[in-house]
Every structure is written in C-alpha cells, then in structure tokens.
Design a protein around this motif. Structure first.
Motif, PDB file in Angstrom:
ATOM      1  N   GLU A 175      45.291  42.612  30.005  1.00 48.52           N
ATOM      2  CA  GLU A 175      44.979  43.301  30.715  1.00 48.52           C
ATOM      3  C   GLU A 175      45.569  43.579  32.090  1.00 48.52           C
ATOM      4  O   GLU A 175      45.587  44.749  32.637  1.00 48.52           O
ATOM      5  N   GLY A 176      45.904  42.343  32.490  1.00 45.43           N
ATOM      6  CA  GLY A 176      46.821  42.364  33.727  1.00 45.43           C
ATOM      7  C   GLY A 176      48.147  43.077  33.558  1.00 45.43           C
ATOM      8  O   GLY A 176      48.424  43.833  34.736  1.00 45.43           O
TER       9      GLY A 176
ATOM     10  N   THR B 262      38.463  43.873  40.294  1.00 43.42           N
ATOM     11  CA  THR B 262      37.362  43.571  39.357  1.00 43.42           C
ATOM     12  C   THR B 262      38.150  42.572  38.135  1.00 43.42           C
ATOM     13  O   THR B 262      37.409  41.643  37.815  1.00 43.42           O
ATOM     14  N   TRP B 263      39.305  42.690  37.741  1.00 46.14           N
ATOM     15  CA  TRP B 263      40.341  41.990  36.881  1.00 46.14           C
ATOM     16  C   TRP B 263      40.170  40.627  37.345  1.00 46.14           C
ATOM     17  O   TRP B 263      39.964  39.556  36.715  1.00 46.14           O
ATOM     18  N   LYS B 264      40.335  40.521  38.932  1.00 46.52           N
ATOM     19  CA  LYS B 264      40.618  39.331  39.385  1.00 46.52           C
ATOM     20  C   LYS B 264      39.327  38.432  39.400  1.00 46.52           C
ATOM     21  O   LYS B 264      39.206  37.230  39.202  1.00 46.52           O
ATOM     22  N   GLU B 265      38.277  39.096  39.720  1.00 42.57           N
ATOM     23  CA  GLU B 265      37.050  38.680  39.866  1.00 42.57           C
ATOM     24  C   GLU B 265      36.579  37.856  38.380  1.00 42.57           C
ATOM     25  O   GLU B 265      35.769  36.994  38.323  1.00 42.57           O
ATOM     26  N   SER B 266      36.745  38.707  37.423  1.00 41.07           N
ATOM     27  CA  SER B 266      36.479  38.538  36.130  1.00 41.07           C
ATOM     28  C   SER B 266      37.121  37.062  35.800  1.00 41.07           C
ATOM     29  O   SER B 266      36.809  36.179  35.101  1.00 41.07           O
ATOM     30  N   CYS B 267      38.469  36.888  35.964  1.00 42.81           N
ATOM     31  CA  CYS B 267      39.292  36.068  35.695  1.00 42.81           C
ATOM     32  C   CYS B 267      38.844  34.695  36.298  1.00 42.81           C
ATOM     33  O   CYS B 267      38.778  33.481  35.611  1.00 42.81           O
ATOM     34  N   PHE B 268      38.598  34.867  37.662  1.00 43.98           N
ATOM     35  CA  PHE B 268      38.142  33.647  38.450  1.00 43.98           C
ATOM     36  C   PHE B 268      36.688  33.052  37.703  1.00 43.98           C
ATOM     37  O   PHE B 268      36.609  31.802  37.785  1.00 43.98           O
ATOM     38  N   GLU B 269      35.786  33.963  37.561  1.00 41.54           N
ATOM     39  CA  GLU B 269      34.559  33.558  37.173  1.00 41.54           C
ATOM     40  C   GLU B 269      34.754  32.787  35.694  1.00 41.54           C
ATOM     41  O   GLU B 269      34.084  31.815  35.395  1.00 41.54           O
ATOM     42  N   PHE B 270      35.659  33.262  34.949  1.00 36.82           N
ATOM     43  CA  PHE B 270      35.928  32.802  33.508  1.00 36.82           C
ATOM     44  C   PHE B 270      36.432  31.319  33.600  1.00 36.82           C
ATOM     45  O   PHE B 270      35.819  30.669  33.079  1.00 36.82           O
ATOM     46  N   LEU B 271      37.347  31.294  34.738  1.00 36.09           N
ATOM     47  CA  LEU B 271      38.050  29.934  34.771  1.00 36.09           C
ATOM     48  C   LEU B 271      36.902  28.868  35.368  1.00 36.09           C
ATOM     49  O   LEU B 271      36.837  27.744  35.015  1.00 36.09           O
ATOM     50  N   LYS B 272      36.286  29.545  36.474  1.00 36.08           N
ATOM     51  CA  LYS B 272      35.367  28.710  36.927  1.00 36.08           C
ATOM     52  C   LYS B 272      34.158  28.225  36.013  1.00 36.08           C
ATOM     53  O   LYS B 272      33.703  26.931  35.982  1.00 36.08           O
ATOM     54  N   SER B 273      33.981  28.988  35.126  1.00 37.31           N
ATOM     55  CA  SER B 273      32.931  28.584  34.230  1.00 37.31           C
ATOM     56  C   SER B 273      33.376  27.745  32.947  1.00 37.31           C
ATOM     57  O   SER B 273      32.407  27.227  32.322  1.00 37.31           O
ATOM     58  N   SER B 274      34.718  27.823  32.707  1.00 37.55           N
ATOM     59  CA  SER B 274      35.252  27.210  31.582  1.00 37.55           C
ATOM     60  C   SER B 274      35.497  25.892  31.763  1.00 37.55           C
ATOM     61  O   SER B 274      35.755  24.935  30.755  1.00 37.55           O
ATOM     62  N   PHE B 275      35.434  25.331  32.980  1.00 38.27           N
ATOM     63  CA  PHE B 275      35.750  23.850  33.212  1.00 38.27           C
ATOM     64  C   PHE B 275      34.415  23.087  34.178  1.00 38.27           C
ATOM     65  O   PHE B 275      33.936  23.935  34.920  1.00 38.27           O
ATOM     66  N   ASP B 276      34.356  21.820  33.982  1.00 38.08           N
ATOM     67  CA  ASP B 276      33.421  21.236  34.756  1.00 38.08           C
ATOM     68  C   ASP B 276      33.911  20.941  36.143  1.00 38.08           C
ATOM     69  O   ASP B 276      33.180  20.436  37.033  1.00 38.08           O
ATOM     70  N   LYS B 277      35.052  21.178  36.580  1.00 34.38           N
ATOM     71  CA  LYS B 277      35.621  21.225  37.816  1.00 34.38           C
ATOM     72  C   LYS B 277      36.235  22.621  38.223  1.00 34.38           C
ATOM     73  O   LYS B 277      36.813  23.354  37.298  1.00 34.38           O
ATOM     74  N   ASN B 278      36.667  22.788  39.313  1.00 38.15           N
ATOM     75  CA  ASN B 278      37.157  24.115  39.877  1.00 38.15           C
ATOM     76  C   ASN B 278      38.656  24.274  40.126  1.00 38.15           C
ATOM     77  O   ASN B 278      38.974  25.359  40.632  1.00 38.15           O
ATOM     78  N   GLU B 279      39.215  23.442  39.658  1.00 38.23           N
ATOM     79  CA  GLU B 279      40.594  23.302  40.143  1.00 38.23           C
ATOM     80  C   GLU B 279      41.481  24.529  39.780  1.00 38.23           C
ATOM     81  O   GLU B 279      42.260  25.110  40.585  1.00 38.23           O
ATOM     82  N   PHE B 280      41.182  24.794  38.435  1.00 43.63           N
ATOM     83  CA  PHE B 280      42.167  25.968  37.822  1.00 43.63           C
ATOM     84  C   PHE B 280      41.665  27.291  38.477  1.00 43.63           C
ATOM     85  O   PHE B 280      42.203  28.284  38.655  1.00 43.63           O
ATOM     86  N   ALA B 281      40.106  27.560  38.721  1.00 46.34           N
ATOM     87  CA  ALA B 281      39.725  28.639  39.522  1.00 46.34           C
ATOM     88  C   ALA B 281      40.256  28.874  40.748  1.00 46.34           C
ATOM     89  O   ALA B 281      40.716  29.957  41.283  1.00 46.34           O
ATOM     90  N   ILE B 282      40.287  27.786  41.599  1.00 45.35           N
ATOM     91  CA  ILE B 282      40.830  27.867  42.798  1.00 45.35           C
ATOM     92  C   ILE B 282      42.254  27.929  43.117  1.00 45.35           C
ATOM     93  O   ILE B 282      42.772  28.860  43.788  1.00 45.35           O
ATOM     94  N   SER B 283      43.042  27.348  41.981  1.00 43.41           N
ATOM     95  CA  SER B 283      44.460  27.753  41.983  1.00 43.41           C
ATOM     96  C   SER B 283      44.802  29.182  41.554  1.00 43.41           C
ATOM     97  O   SER B 283      45.762  29.868  42.378  1.00 43.41           O
ATOM     98  N   PHE B 284      43.672  29.687  40.602  1.00 46.37           N
ATOM     99  CA  PHE B 284      44.098  31.124  40.428  1.00 46.37           C
ATOM    100  C   PHE B 284      43.888  31.929  41.619  1.00 46.37           C
ATOM    101  O   PHE B 284      44.639  32.869  41.992  1.00 46.37           O
ATOM    102  N   HIS B 285      42.585  31.738  42.164  1.00 44.71           N
ATOM    103  CA  HIS B 285      42.060  32.711  43.550  1.00 44.71           C
ATOM    104  C   HIS B 285      43.402  32.548  44.471  1.00 44.71           C
ATOM    105  O   HIS B 285      43.597  33.633  45.216  1.00 44.71           O
ATOM    106  N   ASN B 286      44.231  31.328  44.681  1.00 39.23           N
ATOM    107  CA  ASN B 286      45.079  31.041  45.879  1.00 39.23           C
ATOM    108  C   ASN B 286      46.384  31.668  45.555  1.00 39.23           C
ATOM    109  O   ASN B 286      47.269  31.837  46.301  1.00 39.23           O
ATOM    110  N   ALA B 287      46.353  32.018  44.119  1.00 38.31           N
ATOM    111  CA  ALA B 287      47.876  32.598  43.767  1.00 38.31           C
ATOM    112  C   ALA B 287      48.248  33.904  44.455  1.00 38.31           C
ATOM    113  O   ALA B 287      47.522  34.932  44.015  1.00 38.31           O
ATOM    114  N   ARG B 288      49.098  33.802  45.206  1.00 39.18           N
ATOM    115  CA  ARG B 288      49.652  35.147  45.903  1.00 39.18           C
ATOM    116  C   ARG B 288      51.111  34.992  46.424  1.00 39.18           C
ATOM    117  O   ARG B 288      51.590  33.843  46.638  1.00 39.18           O
ATOM    118  N   GLN B 289      51.597  36.288  46.569  1.00 42.62           N
ATOM    119  CA  GLN B 289      53.088  36.201  47.186  1.00 42.62           C
ATOM    120  C   GLN B 289      52.926  35.885  48.472  1.00 42.62           C
ATOM    121  O   GLN B 289      52.278  36.152  49.275  1.00 42.62           O
TER     122      GLN B 289
END
Length: 302
Positions: free
Chosen positions: A20-21, A46-73
């Motif tokens: 989708e990305g 909307t796509w970024k928010e969906s990815c973030f929520e999916f990563l956040k809900s898929s792990f018992d910790k938020n490291e991957f969701a936070i890394s995704f949120h902070n990924a930028r040029q």
C-alpha cells in the motif's frame, strides 16, 4: 519483547502495508496541484496511523511502533520560513519512503529473531545460559543470515534471540571483540551496530561446513528421553502435524536409545530429521526444535 499475534499473520499484514505504501509513492510524480497533494497527504497520514497502531498492538512493548513513528528523512529548517507546497510534497514522500524501508527492515530483523517469531520452538532458557563464545557465535550466525550493506543492532539481535545482557554495555564489548578479530565492521554509536565482513562471512561458512557433531555429551536416562519424545509429539499435535508416519519415526527413538551407542543414536536422530526436511512434511523451525530437544545440539541442515 513478545509478538502478540501469529508470525504468519503479522508478516502478511506487514507485506500489505508495504504494498500500500508503494502504491502511494507512485502518486508523487503525477501530483500537479496543491489540492491533489492535500488529498494524497491525507491518505499517507491514514496509512501511517494504521501502520503505527498495528505495530503497537502486535507487541507487548512499543519499540517497533516508536521506531516507525520516528522514521523520517533528516533535514534542516531555516527559521520560520514558510515552505512552498512542492517542497512539503517532496519531504512528505521522502518520509514515506523511510517508513516503507523501516517496515521492510522490521521484516528482515524479525525473521532472525527466534525468541519473537517462534518462542514455542526455541529453548529460550538455554539461550540465556549461553557462554560468551556461544553468544559471539550466535551474533555471527545472525549477521550472516542478514548479510547485506546495512549495520544491525547487536542489542536487538541478542534480545530477539533470547539472550539477556548481564550488564550495561555488554553488546558494545561483544561487538568490539568481533571487530578486533576482523569478523565485523562496527558502528559504536548510541546503539552499537555491526556488519559482517567478508572474513566473517568466510568464517561462518567454513565453520558450518566443517562442523561435526560429537554426541558423547548425550547423557539422559531412558525416562528423560521418553518424556522428551512425548513432549515433541504433543507439540507436533498442537502445531497441526497429524501424519502417523512422523509420530512413528519419533516414537522409534525411544526403543533404540538403550540399544545404540550415543554416537549412533545421535546420528539416527539427525538422519530422521534430515529425511523429514527432505520430505517437506515438517517446517525447518519444528525440525530444529525436535533435534535440539533430543540432543541439546543446534541443528545445521545440509
């Protein structure tokens, strides 16, 4: 860290988000007006928010969701100077590329993280008792499986494979040891990361090729073997393997344990596991579990 959904389901959804990305990326060159850009920017948000929520809900910790949120040029801003929409468009799509690349990297790093994607297969208690030498070998093996142009976090590799650091900064020391031997190139920053060198790649390949099992350390009682075989069969049943031929092959190991010497019995276990691998009846992860459960050795399939 634990994955709270099945690995296959996680992987499929991750692939969907990447696809989708990439579709959204294709709009970059066709957008001609600010109005068109605003519409696409909303879709990207909307796509970024969906990815973030999916990563956040898929792990018992938020490291991957936070890394995704902070990924930028990374870029510089000049005071409060207002940007033209074309510049904002370029930056938006650059950030989108970074986030897609981050999802692709998550797939790679998780694919070698046994404790996260297959905790029911790997004996994680044993991993936490690894000697320094075993830990170094594990790092090299995982860097070999990841072999590319990237530098990979040593602490992520350790945590993802069930190895707990005994003190702060141990990942940095382990990396330095491998670097001193010429097996890795290192980046000693906030998070120590390594990349396998050609010498390190050759070392792993030679070690895998030359490895010969010594089964003299198998020293279990018949009762222990019986219990382990029963545990394996129970595990196979839970994983959905119902073929009678598989159970018969494993059950036979009980009967032959006291009949054969340690070397021959260990070779028999290895032979049965290799035959199952060739028959494609059982996944390699499960075969590793069977072999390690019975011999306490790491499986290296040809």
């Amino acid at each position: 860290m634990k994955l709270t959904i099945k690995w296959d389901n996680f992987l499929n959804q991750l692939d969907t988000f990447v696809s989708e990305g990439k579709v959204l990326l294709e709009f970059e060159n066709s957008i001609q007006t600010e109005q068109e850009f605003e519409k696409t920017k909303t879709e990207i948000k909307t796509w970024k928010e969906s990815c973030f929520e999916f990563l956040k809900s898929s792990f018992d910790k938020n490291e991957f969701a936070i890394s995704f949120h902070n990924a930028r040029q990374e870029r510089f801003h000049i005071g409060n100077q207002k940007k033209d929409y074309r510049q904002i468009k370029t930056e938006t799509f650059q950030d989108l590329k970074e986030k897609i690349n981050m999802l692709v990297y998550f797939k790679r790093i998780l694919s070698i993280s046994d404790a996260i994607i297959k905790p029911e297969i790997v004996e994680l208690i044993d991993r936490n008792l690894y000697t320094t030498e075993q830990t170094l070998e594990l790092i090299l093996d995982k860097l070999y499986d990841l072999y590319d142009n990237s530098y990979h976090s040593i602490s992520t590799i350790l945590e993802g494979n069930g190895v707990t650091q005994k003190r702060h900064g141990e990942d940095r020391e382990l990396l330095k040891m491998l670097e001193d031997n010429g097996y890795v190139s290192a980046m000693h920053m906030r998070d120590s990361a390594g990349q396998l060198t050609l010498r390190g790649k050759l070392y792993v390949e030679e070690k895998r090729k030359a490895h010969k099992e010594n089964y003299n350390d198998i020293n279990k009682s018949q009762e222990e073997i019986n219990e382990r075989v029963d545990e394996i069969i129970e595990k196979l049943t839970k994983l959905g393997y119902g073929q009678e031929i598989i159970f018969d092959e494993i059950q036979e190991l009980k009967e032959l344990y006291t009949t054969l010497n340690k070397k021959n019995w260990g070779q028999l276990v290895k032979g049965k596991v290799v035959d199952l691998a060739l028959s494609k009846l059982v996944e390699n992860d499960t075969l590793s579990y069977i072999y390690e459960k019975l011999t306490d050795h790491t499986l290296r399939l040809p």
